[in-house]
Scaffold this active site. Structure first.
Site, mmCIF file in Angstrom:
data_model
loop_
_atom_site.group_PDB
_atom_site.id
_atom_site.type_symbol
_atom_site.label_atom_id
_atom_site.label_comp_id
_atom_site.label_asym_id
_atom_site.label_seq_id
_atom_site.Cartn_x
_atom_site.Cartn_y
_atom_site.Cartn_z
ATOM 1 N N GLU A 61 0.809 3.963 1.534
ATOM 2 C CA GLU A 61 1.167 4.500 3.191
ATOM 3 C C GLU A 61 2.550 3.746 3.421
ATOM 4 O OE1 GLU A 61 -3.231 4.156 3.428
ATOM 5 O OE2 GLU A 61 -1.644 3.201 2.401
ATOM 6 N N HIS B 16 0.825 -1.261 -0.083
ATOM 7 C CA HIS B 16 -0.091 0.015 0.082
ATOM 8 C C HIS B 16 1.028 1.302 0.105
ATOM 9 C CE1 HIS B 16 -3.686 -2.176 1.669
ATOM 10 N NE2 HIS B 16 -3.471 -2.710 0.412
ATOM 11 N N CYS C 78 -1.606 -0.675 7.644
ATOM 12 C CA CYS C 78 -1.106 0.749 7.281
ATOM 13 C C CYS C 78 -1.222 1.440 8.463
ATOM 14 C CB CYS C 78 -1.627 1.391 6.023
ATOM 15 S SG CYS C 78 -1.114 0.582 4.476
ATOM 16 N N CYS D 8 -5.775 1.293 5.650
ATOM 17 C CA CYS D 8 -6.389 -0.029 6.332
ATOM 18 C C CYS D 8 -5.475 -0.196 7.456
ATOM 19 C CB CYS D 8 -6.061 -1.097 5.214
ATOM 20 S SG CYS D 8 -4.138 -1.541 5.240
#
Length: 162
Positions: free
Chosen positions: A82, A80, A109, A106
């Site tokens: 992040e 992801h 993250c 999420c």
């Protein structure tokens, strides 16, 4: 002599714009997410987007969202935005930084955001607000004292010729 221009973009517009531009680097055909991490004094520290780890070919690994075999979907493989931005940072501590992201983080993250010492998350979309992952994210960030707020879109249209 005239005064300074008044139509310049705000810090939030600037950093969310950078995050969204970063998301445009993603090869994911369904979801493009970008992140921009910023210091307390408005310096960009790191940028990331959702994609495969270094050395994993975008042409070999799957981009499907569903299927009977989870290893034929993107989910076990994609990093992801992040986490990519956190891992891309080479300057030491992210303590007290603000993370701008185009989609609410999420739970995985959120753990990295908390552990990195990031103090605030500004997100554009919260389209998965009812998901267990997003509820867990908010619960952990609340417990850890990480503030989060939705970006207030200004409706300004910016066009960049590349």
């Amino acid at each position: 002599m005239s005064g300074k221009r008044e139509d310049y973009i705000s810090w939030d517009e600037y950093f969310m714009g950078v995050a969204r531009l970063a998301g445009m680097r993603s090869k994911d055909p369904h979801t493009q997410v970008g992140t921009c991490i910023v210091s307390r004094d408005h310096k960009i520290l790191s940028i990331g987007y959702n994609g495969l780890p270094r050395g994993c070919s975008d042409d070999v690994f799957p981009w499907e969202r569903s299927g009977s075999d989870p290893l034929k979907t993107k989910y076990p493989f994609v990093t992801h935005s992040e986490l990519n931005a956190i891992l891309n940072y080479r300057g030491g501590s992210l303590e007290g930084a603000t993370l701008y992201v185009s989609l609410f983080p999420c739970n995985e993250c959120a753990k990295a955001i908390i552990q990195a010492g990031i103090a605030k998350v500004i997100y554009a979309s919260d389209k998965y607000a009812d998901s267990e992952a997003t509820k867990a994210s908010k619960e952990m960030m609340d417990a850890a004292g990480v503030k989060y707020e939705q970006y207030q879109a200004t409706g300004r249209h910016v066009e960049i010729e590349l």
